[in-house]
Design a protein around this motif. Structure first.
Motif, mmCIF file in Angstrom:
data_model
loop_
_atom_site.group_PDB
_atom_site.id
_atom_site.type_symbol
_atom_site.label_atom_id
_atom_site.label_comp_id
_atom_site.label_asym_id
_atom_site.label_seq_id
_atom_site.Cartn_x
_atom_site.Cartn_y
_atom_site.Cartn_z
ATOM 1 N N LYS A 21 12.490 -5.901 -10.715
ATOM 2 C CA LYS A 21 13.568 -6.219 -9.767
ATOM 3 C C LYS A 21 13.680 -5.158 -8.678
ATOM 4 O O LYS A 21 13.784 -5.470 -7.487
ATOM 5 C CB LYS A 21 14.915 -6.316 -10.510
ATOM 6 N N GLY A 22 13.631 -3.914 -9.106
ATOM 7 C CA GLY A 22 13.769 -2.811 -8.136
ATOM 8 C C GLY A 22 12.623 -2.810 -7.131
ATOM 9 O O GLY A 22 12.833 -2.669 -5.922
ATOM 10 N N THR A 23 11.406 -3.034 -7.656
ATOM 11 C CA THR A 23 10.224 -2.994 -6.777
ATOM 12 C C THR A 23 10.281 -4.128 -5.759
ATOM 13 O O THR A 23 10.041 -3.928 -4.562
ATOM 14 C CB THR A 23 8.930 -3.117 -7.628
ATOM 15 N N LEU A 24 10.614 -5.348 -6.235
ATOM 16 C CA LEU A 24 10.618 -6.495 -5.316
ATOM 17 C C LEU A 24 11.771 -6.404 -4.305
ATOM 18 O O LEU A 24 11.612 -6.780 -3.141
ATOM 19 C CB LEU A 24 10.701 -7.810 -6.107
ATOM 20 N N SER A 25 12.922 -5.890 -4.742
ATOM 21 C CA SER A 25 14.045 -5.753 -3.801
ATOM 22 C C SER A 25 13.698 -4.738 -2.723
ATOM 23 O O SER A 25 13.982 -4.936 -1.535
ATOM 24 C CB SER A 25 15.313 -5.301 -4.530
ATOM 25 N N SER A 26 13.054 -3.657 -3.144
ATOM 26 C CA SER A 26 12.658 -2.629 -2.182
ATOM 27 C C SER A 26 11.657 -3.211 -1.177
ATOM 28 O O SER A 26 11.747 -2.969 0.036
ATOM 29 C CB SER A 26 12.054 -1.451 -2.957
ATOM 30 N N PHE A 27 10.725 -4.029 -1.689
ATOM 31 C CA PHE A 27 9.742 -4.652 -0.804
ATOM 32 C C PHE A 27 10.436 -5.555 0.227
ATOM 33 O O PHE A 27 10.138 -5.492 1.425
ATOM 34 C CB PHE A 27 8.742 -5.478 -1.629
ATOM 35 N N ALA A 28 11.387 -6.392 -0.248
ATOM 36 C CA ALA A 28 12.061 -7.337 0.669
ATOM 37 C C ALA A 28 12.791 -6.566 1.772
ATOM 38 O O ALA A 28 12.769 -6.957 2.942
ATOM 39 C CB ALA A 28 13.039 -8.213 -0.108
ATOM 40 N N GLY A 29 13.411 -5.453 1.402
ATOM 41 C CA GLY A 29 14.115 -4.624 2.396
ATOM 42 C C GLY A 29 13.154 -4.090 3.438
ATOM 43 O O GLY A 29 13.472 -4.026 4.631
ATOM 44 N N GLY A 66 0.838 -1.207 0.000
ATOM 45 C CA GLY A 66 0.000 0.000 0.000
ATOM 46 C C GLY A 66 0.866 1.248 0.000
ATOM 47 O O GLY A 66 0.642 2.190 -0.778
ATOM 48 N N ASP A 67 1.914 1.238 0.859
ATOM 49 C CA ASP A 67 2.837 2.384 0.903
ATOM 50 C C ASP A 67 3.524 2.590 -0.438
ATOM 51 O O ASP A 67 3.918 3.691 -0.794
ATOM 52 C CB ASP A 67 3.929 2.158 1.967
ATOM 53 N N MET A 68 3.690 1.472 -1.191
ATOM 54 C CA MET A 68 4.380 1.574 -2.481
ATOM 55 C C MET A 68 3.393 1.851 -3.617
ATOM 56 O O MET A 68 3.754 1.774 -4.793
ATOM 57 C CB MET A 68 5.175 0.277 -2.745
ATOM 58 N N GLY A 107 14.028 -6.074 6.561
ATOM 59 C CA GLY A 107 15.119 -5.202 7.018
ATOM 60 C C GLY A 107 16.073 -4.962 5.863
ATOM 61 O O GLY A 107 16.309 -5.868 5.045
ATOM 62 N N ALA A 108 16.662 -3.753 5.833
ATOM 63 C CA ALA A 108 17.457 -3.334 4.669
ATOM 64 C C ALA A 108 18.654 -4.242 4.418
ATOM 65 O O ALA A 108 19.138 -4.355 3.290
ATOM 66 C CB ALA A 108 17.923 -1.895 4.869
ATOM 67 N N GLN A 109 19.121 -4.959 5.470
ATOM 68 C CA GLN A 109 20.347 -5.764 5.304
ATOM 69 C C GLN A 109 20.088 -7.116 4.644
ATOM 70 O O GLN A 109 21.021 -7.839 4.313
ATOM 71 C CB GLN A 109 21.056 -5.946 6.661
ATOM 72 N N ILE A 110 18.805 -7.465 4.397
ATOM 73 C CA ILE A 110 18.493 -8.813 3.878
ATOM 74 C C ILE A 110 19.093 -9.014 2.485
ATOM 75 O O ILE A 110 19.050 -8.133 1.636
ATOM 76 C CB ILE A 110 16.958 -9.063 3.840
ATOM 77 N N GLN A 111 19.701 -10.201 2.283
ATOM 78 C CA GLN A 111 20.266 -10.555 0.967
ATOM 79 C C GLN A 111 19.156 -11.175 0.124
ATOM 80 O O GLN A 111 18.385 -12.001 0.616
ATOM 81 C CB GLN A 111 21.376 -11.601 1.139
ATOM 82 N N THR A 112 19.078 -10.794 -1.133
ATOM 83 C CA THR A 112 18.087 -11.406 -2.040
ATOM 84 C C THR A 112 18.800 -11.854 -3.314
ATOM 85 O O THR A 112 19.898 -11.374 -3.621
ATOM 86 C CB THR A 112 16.980 -10.406 -2.451
ATOM 87 N N ARG A 113 18.161 -12.766 -4.022
ATOM 88 C CA ARG A 113 18.713 -13.122 -5.335
ATOM 89 C C ARG A 113 17.553 -13.529 -6.260
ATOM 90 O O ARG A 113 16.512 -14.002 -5.796
ATOM 91 C CB ARG A 113 19.750 -14.235 -5.240
ATOM 92 N N PHE A 114 17.751 -13.299 -7.547
ATOM 93 C CA PHE A 114 16.749 -13.703 -8.539
ATOM 94 C C PHE A 114 17.320 -14.881 -9.324
ATOM 95 O O PHE A 114 18.493 -14.866 -9.687
ATOM 96 C CB PHE A 114 16.448 -12.537 -9.499
ATOM 97 N N ARG A 115 16.486 -15.898 -9.528
ATOM 98 C CA ARG A 115 16.905 -17.069 -10.310
ATOM 99 C C ARG A 115 15.963 -17.215 -11.494
ATOM 100 O O ARG A 115 14.775 -16.918 -11.380
ATOM 101 C CB ARG A 115 16.776 -18.342 -9.472
ATOM 102 N N CYS A 116 16.505 -17.709 -12.623
ATOM 103 C CA CYS A 116 15.635 -17.964 -13.782
ATOM 104 C C CYS A 116 14.619 -19.031 -13.421
ATOM 105 O O CYS A 116 14.932 -19.960 -12.674
ATOM 106 C CB CYS A 116 16.453 -18.490 -14.956
ATOM 107 N N GLN A 117 13.426 -18.909 -13.935
ATOM 108 C CA GLN A 117 12.383 -19.901 -13.695
ATOM 109 C C GLN A 117 11.463 -19.865 -14.899
ATOM 110 O O GLN A 117 11.570 -18.981 -15.750
ATOM 111 C CB GLN A 117 11.652 -19.554 -12.391
#
Ligand code: FA5
Length: 341
Positions: free
Chosen positions: A228-236, A122-124, A240-250
């Motif tokens: 990518k930007g939207t989902l990374s921002s959401f995960a943070g 909602g905030d986004m 928390g901002a320090q969380i590591q994320t990665r995208f894999r082909c599917q």
């Protein structure tokens, strides 16, 4: 009989004055005002009087009854207060003991995380769009680019119903088509939260019912970089901002290209455990650019519009967030688990 009534009244009031505790008060109440008490008995004898005397007697009997009832209630309050004081004085009630807390109901951990996820989206700038739990084969599969007998349908173990062509939704993605039909031709930015159902082998990370939050953005010039930007921002924001994320082909039939997003497994800090299948990563969502065929089914021209979509679980992110080692706790109804949230 009227004199008898007056005498009875005087004696009853005197008797009440002499009452000193709860037990004596109960006895007085039963013998005076109870179903077989003297007041009741004398009132019943009204028929023995000559007709003309009956109204006056009845009136007086009522007055006496009311007077005795009021006196009884006053006495009951006084006796109760006396008894309480006596108990306090003899230490039977410890007024310094803290009160017992009443157990309060609370929101299920899935609901708490679901609401947090919805608040972040909602905030986004994403609106909530509600879709249905019971779907047609057409929306759950065909309009998502999976015609009958398409092998990709095997990605979802489906609960079919006795009604031909009606299934329990296996994912929130069919809501994408409903949203496109409703919003067309406007741009779209929605999330679709809801329960999904799969005929799955239950394990530490898979349940037969679980929540998903679908996301859909349709407009002009939307790219994979936006996704990518939207989902990374959401995960943070969620972990928390320090969380590591990665995208894999599917591969998903309704997005092209498609990917999955993993977050670092907080349970083992990336070292590898049963929940993350020793990989150090936990998959939390599938995503991709909306397939041109799906845009067309939604009424949008893929030559003009592009879009991204994603579908995330709720219980798996909740496991990461709270360090829950087994998804089966969520629907076990075990209060020892639920009361921790
Ligand atoms: C889908 O359901 C796709 N509809 C997601 C999608 C949407 C892709 C839009 C592209 C575009 P998948 O089956 O991987 O994909 O499920 C998505 C998420 O739901 C998973 O990452 C996981 O977090 C959750 N999930 C899936 N199956 C289960 C299960 N059995 N128990 C708990 N959570 C599950």
């Amino acid at each position: 009989m009227l004199e008898q009534l007056e005498k009875l009244r005087t004696e009853a009031l005197e008797g009440l004055r002499a009452v000193a505790d709860g037990a004596a008060l109960d006895t007085w109440q039963r013998s005076t005002l109870g179903r077989r008490g003297i007041v009741t008995l004398i009132t019943r004898r009204v028929g023995e009087l000559p007709k003309e005397s009956r109204p006056a007697f009845g009136k007086r009997a009522n007055q006496v009854k009311q007077e005795l009832t009021a006196a009884y209630e006053r006495k009951a309050t006084a006796v109760k207060a006396d008894e309480m004081e006596r108990q306090i004085a003899t230490g039977a009630i410890d007024v310094s003991q803290p009160g017992r807390p009443r157990p309060l109901g609370r929101l299920h951990p899935s609901t708490q995380v679901l609401r947090e996820i919805c608040r972040i989206w909602g905030d986004m700038g994403f609106q909530v769009y509600r879709s249905r739990d019971v779907e047609t084969d057409e929306y759950n599969f065909q309009l998502l680019n999976m015609p009958p007998h398409h092998p990709a349908r095997d990605m979802w173990d489906t609960f079919y119903t006795t009604q031909e062509g009606v299934v329990l939704r296996t994912h929130t993605s069919p809501g994408q088509i409903h949203a496109m039909h409703d919003y067309h031709p406007e741009p779209i930015r929605v999330i679709l939260p809801g329960m999904c159902y799969r005929y799955e082998q239950i394990s530490a990370r898979s349940e037969i019912q679980f929540n998903q939050v679908e996301g859909l953005a349709v407009g002009k010039n939307i790219t994979f970089a936006d996704l990518k930007g939207t989902l990374s921002s959401f995960a943070g924001r969620l972990f928390g901002a320090q969380i590591q994320t990665r995208f894999r082909c599917q591969h998903f039939p309704f997005t092209e290209p498609s990917a999955e997003m993993d977050v670092e497994c907080i349970l083992c800090s990336g070292r590898g455990c049963n929940v993350c299948k020793k990989t150090g990563w936990l998959e939390i969502l599938g995503c991709g650019m909306v397939h041109p065929a799906v845009l067309r089914h939604g009424g949008y021209d893929p030559a003009v519009y592009t879009g991204f979509a994603f579908g995330m679980g709720v219980e798996r992110p909740a496991m990461v967030k709270y360090g829950i080692k087994d998804i089966r706790y969520f629907w076990s109804g075990d209060l020892r688990f639920l009361e921790q949230f």
